[in-house]
Motif scaffolding. Structure first.
Motif, PDB file in Angstrom:
ATOM      1  N   THR A  38       0.860  -1.175   0.000  1.00 55.89           N
ATOM      2  CA  THR A  38       0.000   0.000   0.000  1.00 55.89           C
ATOM      3  C   THR A  38       0.901   1.230   0.000  1.00 55.89           C
ATOM      4  N   GLY A  39       0.370   2.356  -0.422  1.00 48.25           N
ATOM      5  CA  GLY A  39       1.164   3.584  -0.491  1.00 48.25           C
ATOM      6  C   GLY A  39       1.870   3.681  -1.827  1.00 48.25           C
ATOM      7  N   THR A  40       3.008   3.014  -1.959  1.00 50.35           N
ATOM      8  CA  THR A  40       3.780   3.026  -3.202  1.00 50.35           C
ATOM      9  C   THR A  40       4.232   1.609  -3.545  1.00 50.35           C
ATOM     10  N   ASP A  41       4.593   1.407  -4.826  1.00 59.35           N
ATOM     11  CA  ASP A  41       5.193   0.135  -5.232  1.00 59.35           C
ATOM     12  C   ASP A  41       6.520   0.001  -4.491  1.00 59.35           C
ATOM     13  N   LYS A  42       6.889  -1.226  -4.126  1.00 60.88           N
ATOM     14  CA  LYS A  42       8.121  -1.403  -3.358  1.00 60.88           C
ATOM     15  C   LYS A  42       8.623  -2.837  -3.428  1.00 60.88           C
ATOM     16  N   TRP A  43       9.885  -2.996  -3.112  1.00 60.86           N
ATOM     17  CA  TRP A  43      10.469  -4.316  -2.915  1.00 60.86           C
ATOM     18  C   TRP A  43      10.165  -4.746  -1.491  1.00 60.86           C
ATOM     19  N   LEU A  44       9.797  -6.001  -1.320  1.00 60.75           N
ATOM     20  CA  LEU A  44       9.548  -6.569   0.006  1.00 60.75           C
ATOM     21  C   LEU A  44      10.513  -7.715   0.251  1.00 60.75           C
ATOM     22  N   LYS A  45      10.984  -7.801   1.463  1.00 63.73           N
ATOM     23  CA  LYS A  45      11.822  -8.922   1.896  1.00 63.73           C
ATOM     24  C   LYS A  45      11.240  -9.405   3.215  1.00 63.73           C
ATOM     25  N   VAL A  46      10.793 -10.652   3.240  1.00 60.80           N
ATOM     26  CA  VAL A  46      10.166 -11.214   4.431  1.00 60.80           C
ATOM     27  C   VAL A  46      11.024 -12.374   4.919  1.00 60.80           C
ATOM     28  N   GLU A  78       5.844 -15.534  13.139  1.00 62.13           N
ATOM     29  CA  GLU A  78       6.387 -14.189  13.263  1.00 62.13           C
ATOM     30  C   GLU A  78       7.405 -13.975  12.158  1.00 62.13           C
ATOM     31  N   VAL A  79       7.362 -12.790  11.534  1.00 66.63           N
ATOM     32  CA  VAL A  79       8.269 -12.485  10.434  1.00 66.63           C
ATOM     33  C   VAL A  79       8.909 -11.113  10.633  1.00 66.63           C
ATOM     34  N   LYS A  80      10.024 -10.931   9.960  1.00 62.83           N
ATOM     35  CA  LYS A  80      10.670  -9.620   9.842  1.00 62.83           C
ATOM     36  C   LYS A  80      10.372  -9.138   8.430  1.00 62.83           C
ATOM     37  N   VAL A  81       9.870  -7.904   8.311  1.00 61.26           N
ATOM     38  CA  VAL A  81       9.549  -7.332   7.002  1.00 61.26           C
ATOM     39  C   VAL A  81      10.473  -6.142   6.754  1.00 61.26           C
ATOM     40  N   GLU A  82      11.129  -6.155   5.576  1.00 60.34           N
ATOM     41  CA  GLU A  82      11.982  -5.052   5.173  1.00 60.34           C
ATOM     42  C   GLU A  82      11.497  -4.550   3.813  1.00 60.34           C
ATOM     43  N   VAL A  83      11.736  -3.263   3.538  1.00 60.36           N
ATOM     44  CA  VAL A  83      11.240  -2.640   2.315  1.00 60.36           C
ATOM     45  C   VAL A  83      12.324  -1.776   1.680  1.00 60.36           C
ATOM     46  N   LYS A  84      12.191  -1.580   0.357  1.00 62.91           N
ATOM     47  CA  LYS A  84      13.027  -0.614  -0.357  1.00 62.91           C
ATOM     48  C   LYS A  84      12.282  -0.177  -1.601  1.00 62.91           C
ATOM     49  N   ARG A  85      12.639   0.996  -2.117  1.00 61.27           N
ATOM     50  CA  ARG A  85      11.935   1.554  -3.275  1.00 61.27           C
ATOM     51  C   ARG A  85      12.399   0.969  -4.595  1.00 61.27           C
ATOM     52  N   ASP A  86      13.696   0.633  -4.699  1.00 64.80           N
ATOM     53  CA  ASP A  86      14.220   0.134  -5.971  1.00 64.80           C
ATOM     54  C   ASP A  86      15.233  -0.973  -5.715  1.00 64.80           C
ATOM     55  N   GLY A  87      15.617  -1.641  -6.786  1.00 62.87           N
ATOM     56  CA  GLY A  87      16.521  -2.770  -6.670  1.00 62.87           C
ATOM     57  C   GLY A  87      17.928  -2.415  -6.237  1.00 62.87           C
ATOM     58  N   LYS A 130      15.281  -1.352   4.280  1.00 62.96           N
ATOM     59  CA  LYS A 130      15.034  -0.660   5.548  1.00 62.96           C
ATOM     60  C   LYS A 130      13.986  -1.456   6.310  1.00 62.96           C
ATOM     61  N   ALA A 131      14.108  -1.472   7.635  1.00 56.92           N
ATOM     62  CA  ALA A 131      13.181  -2.238   8.467  1.00 56.92           C
ATOM     63  C   ALA A 131      11.777  -1.633   8.428  1.00 56.92           C
ATOM     64  N   HIS A 132      10.801  -2.477   8.207  1.00 51.27           N
ATOM     65  CA  HIS A 132       9.387  -2.095   8.310  1.00 51.27           C
ATOM     66  C   HIS A 132       8.859  -2.598   9.653  1.00 51.27           C
ATOM     67  N   SER A 133       9.166  -3.856   9.958  1.00 47.69           N
ATOM     68  CA  SER A 133       8.772  -4.458  11.232  1.00 47.69           C
ATOM     69  C   SER A 133       9.725  -5.606  11.535  1.00 47.69           C
ATOM     70  N   HIS A 134      10.335  -5.583  12.713  1.00 55.68           N
ATOM     71  CA  HIS A 134      11.263  -6.656  13.088  1.00 55.68           C
ATOM     72  C   HIS A 134      10.534  -7.904  13.573  1.00 55.68           C
ATOM     73  N   LYS A 135       9.367  -7.714  14.186  1.00 56.28           N
ATOM     74  CA  LYS A 135       8.627  -8.842  14.759  1.00 56.28           C
ATOM     75  C   LYS A 135       7.142  -8.702  14.477  1.00 56.28           C
ATOM     76  N   MET A 136       6.760  -8.980  13.231  1.00 51.33           N
ATOM     77  CA  MET A 136       5.348  -8.879  12.849  1.00 51.33           C
ATOM     78  C   MET A 136       4.674 -10.229  13.095  1.00 51.33           C
ATOM     79  N   PRO A 137       3.678 -10.267  13.992  1.00 54.08           N
ATOM     80  CA  PRO A 137       2.940 -11.521  14.178  1.00 54.08           C
ATOM     81  C   PRO A 137       2.064 -11.791  12.956  1.00 54.08           C
ATOM     82  N   VAL A 138       2.033 -13.036  12.517  1.00 57.17           N
ATOM     83  CA  VAL A 138       1.208 -13.426  11.370  1.00 57.17           C
ATOM     84  C   VAL A 138       0.390 -14.657  11.729  1.00 57.17           C
ATOM     85  N   GLN A 139      -0.733 -14.800  11.046  1.00 57.90           N
ATOM     86  CA  GLN A 139      -1.632 -15.929  11.300  1.00 57.90           C
ATOM     87  C   GLN A 139      -2.012 -16.583   9.984  1.00 57.90           C
TER      88      GLN A 139
END
Length: 99
Positions: A10-18, A52-61, A66-75
């Motif tokens: 959401t917000g902008t297109d981005k690279w995700l690393k989980v 639980e996952v760590k989510v990181e984001v960046k705008r381009d390759g 950059k850290a989005h969430s170090h400890k995101m609970p997931v179900q």
């Protein structure tokens, strides 16, 4: 034990690393466009549905993540929207040939 969870931008297109925080060798990276459906991935769980996952984001390759969430609970079965938290602001484009 594992769970399938989805991630969307959401917000902008981005690279995700989980990164799976239980099995840290399990890492997924991809480019996610706003409006695309959530991408499902499999993560380890503490029980049969919660992980639980760590989510990181960046705008381009070329940028560093950059850290989005170090400890995101997931179900299991849930989808998560990843906003621009952790990303630097988009610089305003400067006009060319202003002289």
């Amino acid at each position: 034990m594992s769970a399938t969870v989805g991630f969307a931008a959401t917000g902008t297109d981005k690279w995700l690393k989980v990164t799976d925080n239980i099995n840290t060798s399990a890492v997924e990276e991809w480019f996610q466009k706003v409006g695309d459906g959530a991408r499902p991935i499999t993560v380890s769980t503490f029980d049969e549905s919660n992980g639980e996952v760590k989510v990181e984001v960046k705008r381009d390759g070329a940028s560093d993540y950059k850290a989005h969430s170090h400890k995101m609970p997931v179900q299991d079965g849930e989808e998560y929207s990843i906003d621009d938290t952790g990303l630097p602001p988009i610089e305003d484009e400067k006009p060319k040939d202003t002289e």
